[in-house]
Write an enzyme that holds these catalytic residues in place. Structure first.
Site, PDB file in Angstrom:
ATOM      1  N   ASP A  11       0.865  -1.174   0.000  1.00  0.00           N
ATOM      2  CA  ASP A  11       0.000   0.000   0.000  1.00  0.00           C
ATOM      3  C   ASP A  11       0.914   1.241   0.000  1.00  0.00           C
ATOM      4  O   ASP A  11       2.099   1.140   0.348  1.00  0.00           O
ATOM      5  CB  ASP A  11      -0.863  -0.058   1.272  1.00  0.00           C
ATOM      6  CG  ASP A  11      -1.673   1.176   1.477  1.00  0.00           C
ATOM      7  OD1 ASP A  11      -2.402   1.556   0.549  1.00  0.00           O
ATOM      8  OD2 ASP A  11      -1.583   1.776   2.565  1.00  0.00           O
ATOM      9  N   ASP A  13      -0.078   5.053   0.961  1.00  0.00           N
ATOM     10  CA  ASP A  13      -0.283   5.996   2.065  1.00  0.00           C
ATOM     11  C   ASP A  13      -0.330   5.238   3.393  1.00  0.00           C
ATOM     12  O   ASP A  13      -1.205   4.393   3.591  1.00  0.00           O
ATOM     13  CB  ASP A  13      -1.582   6.774   1.849  1.00  0.00           C
ATOM     14  CG  ASP A  13      -1.903   7.682   3.009  1.00  0.00           C
ATOM     15  OD1 ASP A  13      -0.968   8.129   3.688  1.00  0.00           O
ATOM     16  OD2 ASP A  13      -3.097   7.938   3.248  1.00  0.00           O
ATOM     17  N   SER A 116      -5.087   5.306  -4.254  1.00  0.00           N
ATOM     18  CA  SER A 116      -4.908   6.707  -4.651  1.00  0.00           C
ATOM     19  C   SER A 116      -4.699   6.884  -6.152  1.00  0.00           C
ATOM     20  O   SER A 116      -3.933   6.155  -6.769  1.00  0.00           O
ATOM     21  CB  SER A 116      -3.709   7.295  -3.906  1.00  0.00           C
ATOM     22  OG  SER A 116      -3.458   8.602  -4.370  1.00  0.00           O
ATOM     23  N   ARG A 117      -5.339   7.911  -6.695  1.00  0.00           N
ATOM     24  CA  ARG A 117      -5.091   8.301  -8.082  1.00  0.00           C
ATOM     25  C   ARG A 117      -3.828   9.156  -8.191  1.00  0.00           C
ATOM     26  O   ARG A 117      -3.423   9.509  -9.294  1.00  0.00           O
ATOM     27  CB  ARG A 117      -6.308   9.059  -8.625  1.00  0.00           C
ATOM     28  CG  ARG A 117      -7.510   8.139  -8.724  1.00  0.00           C
ATOM     29  CD  ARG A 117      -8.696   8.769  -9.387  1.00  0.00           C
ATOM     30  NE  ARG A 117      -9.645   7.723  -9.744  1.00  0.00           N
ATOM     31  CZ  ARG A 117     -10.648   7.858 -10.580  1.00  0.00           C
ATOM     32  NH1 ARG A 117     -10.848   9.026 -11.167  1.00  0.00           N
ATOM     33  NH2 ARG A 117     -11.448   6.867 -10.856  1.00  0.00           N
ATOM     34  N   ASP A 170      -1.796  -0.558   5.952  1.00  0.00           N
ATOM     35  CA  ASP A 170      -2.012   0.142   7.226  1.00  0.00           C
ATOM     36  C   ASP A 170      -3.495   0.355   7.524  1.00  0.00           C
ATOM     37  O   ASP A 170      -3.813   0.915   8.575  1.00  0.00           O
ATOM     38  CB  ASP A 170      -1.338   1.528   7.205  1.00  0.00           C
ATOM     39  CG  ASP A 170      -2.096   2.495   6.318  1.00  0.00           C
ATOM     40  OD1 ASP A 170      -2.429   2.109   5.180  1.00  0.00           O
ATOM     41  OD2 ASP A 170      -2.381   3.621   6.768  1.00  0.00           O
TER      42      ASP A 170
HETATM   43  P1  B16 Z   1      -6.635  10.092  -3.947  1.00  0.00           P
HETATM   44  P2  B16 Z   1      -3.627   4.182   0.006  1.00  0.00           P
HETATM   45  C1  B16 Z   1      -5.458   6.114  -0.123  1.00  0.00           C
HETATM   46  O1  B16 Z   1      -4.142   5.684  -0.336  1.00  0.00           O
HETATM   47  C2  B16 Z   1      -5.541   6.967   1.121  1.00  0.00           C
HETATM   48  O2  B16 Z   1      -5.193   6.199   2.269  1.00  0.00           O
HETATM   49  C3  B16 Z   1      -6.954   7.468   1.277  1.00  0.00           C
HETATM   50  O3  B16 Z   1      -7.062   8.268   2.438  1.00  0.00           O
HETATM   51  C4  B16 Z   1      -7.347   8.263   0.036  1.00  0.00           C
HETATM   52  O4  B16 Z   1      -8.690   8.691   0.120  1.00  0.00           O
HETATM   53  C5  B16 Z   1      -7.177   7.363  -1.194  1.00  0.00           C
HETATM   54  O5  B16 Z   1      -5.833   6.905  -1.249  1.00  0.00           O
HETATM   55  C6  B16 Z   1      -7.532   8.057  -2.495  1.00  0.00           C
HETATM   56  O6  B16 Z   1      -6.625   9.088  -2.693  1.00  0.00           O
HETATM   57  O7  B16 Z   1      -7.562  11.193  -3.624  1.00  0.00           O
HETATM   58  O8  B16 Z   1      -5.178  10.483  -3.989  1.00  0.00           O
HETATM   59  O9  B16 Z   1      -7.054   9.308  -5.172  1.00  0.00           O
HETATM   60  O10 B16 Z   1      -3.599   4.062   1.488  1.00  0.00           O
HETATM   61  O11 B16 Z   1      -4.560   3.176  -0.671  1.00  0.00           O
HETATM   62  O12 B16 Z   1      -2.251   4.183  -0.617  1.00  0.00           O
HETATM   63 MG    MG Z   2      -2.885   3.109   3.311  1.00  0.00          MG
END
Ligand code: B16
Ligand code: MG
Length: 221
Positions: A11, A13, A116-117, A170
């Site tokens: 992962d 974030d 995340s995008r 996480d």
């Molecule tokens: P984005 P991960 C996630 O990353 C974040 O933990 C989550 O809080 C966020 O809403 C999601 O990415 C989408 O992010 O707005 O950048 O597309 O933990 O899956 O790496």
């Molecule tokens: Mg994460």
């Protein structure tokens, strides 16, 4: 190396770097502008879930039309991009670079599987993107975590089966997704990752052999 494990899937974030504070600050600014209460505790519920699901959780059932939802997500993304500019290679979490280097040297395939995008630009800023054999992100599948699709898609890119891969996560949504997909799981951090096969506080000082030993013999035998 264990003959069964051929890949590590990370992962982003909360595992490779900590962008949760940037997500929080961005959603906080939007929520103040549109008059919706949003706290740090609320932010914890957004860990690992998509941008759209994050907005749903912030709204807590308040109705808005689709055009407004899109405009709010775009605005939040604009704020997030400002924070993204500040990310530096030193922002990789402790132990991450060493573990990636060691695993790569042992022939273990490496992937990122993030909701995340923004995963690719974040990995570029961290100067880690070239280490990965596959990157699954918020564009890769329709149903992201807690559905198993993103991990299955990414494993397909690596040409490994779920039982040949260990997922490092996480977030509860991420552990649920990986377990549904049939992957080995390592839960990191303080969120509810109690269903993971193995739990570690973080990756600081963690060696490949430690991970393999814990996953293969989780009772410590
Ligand atoms: P984005 P991960 C996630 O990353 C974040 O933990 C989550 O809080 C966020 O809403 C999601 O990415 C989408 O992010 O707005 O950048 O597309 O933990 O899956 O790496
Ligand atoms: Mg994460």
């Amino acid at each position: 190396m264990s003959p069964e494990i051929r890949a590590f899937m990370f992962d982003l974030d909360g595992v490779i770097t900590d962008t949760a504070e940037f997500h929080y600050q961005s959603w906080k600014r939007l929520s103040e502008e549109v008059g919706i209460p949003f706290t740090r505790d609320d932010n914890e519920m957004l860990r690992g879930v998509s941008r759209r699901e994050s907005l749903n959780r912030i709204l807590k059932g308040r109705p808005i039309d689709e055009a407004t939802a899109q405009e709010w997500m775009d605005r939040k993304q604009g704020y997030y991009l400002g924070f993204l500019e500040t990310i530096k290679p030193e922002d990789a979490l402790p132990g991450v670079r060493d573990l990636l280097n060691e695993a790569q040297g042992m022939g273990i395939k490496l992937a990122v599987a993030s909701a995340s995008r923004n995963a690719r630009p974040v990995l570029e800023k961290l100067e880690l993107i070239s280490m990965f054999d596959a990157i699954g992100d918020g564009y890769s599948v329709v149903h992201t975590k807690p559905a198993p699709d993103l991990f299955l898609w990414t494993a397909g890119r690596l040409d490994v089966t779920p039982l040949q891969a260990i997922v490092f996560e996480d977030a509860e949504a991420g552990i649920d997704a990986a377990l549904k997909g049939g992957f080995w799981t390592v839960g990191l951090g303080t969120a509810d990752v109690s269903r993971a096969h193995v739990r570690l506080p973080n990756l600081d000082g963690v060696r490949v052999a430690d991970v393999l030993a814990k996953v293969i013999a989780p009772t410590g035998a």
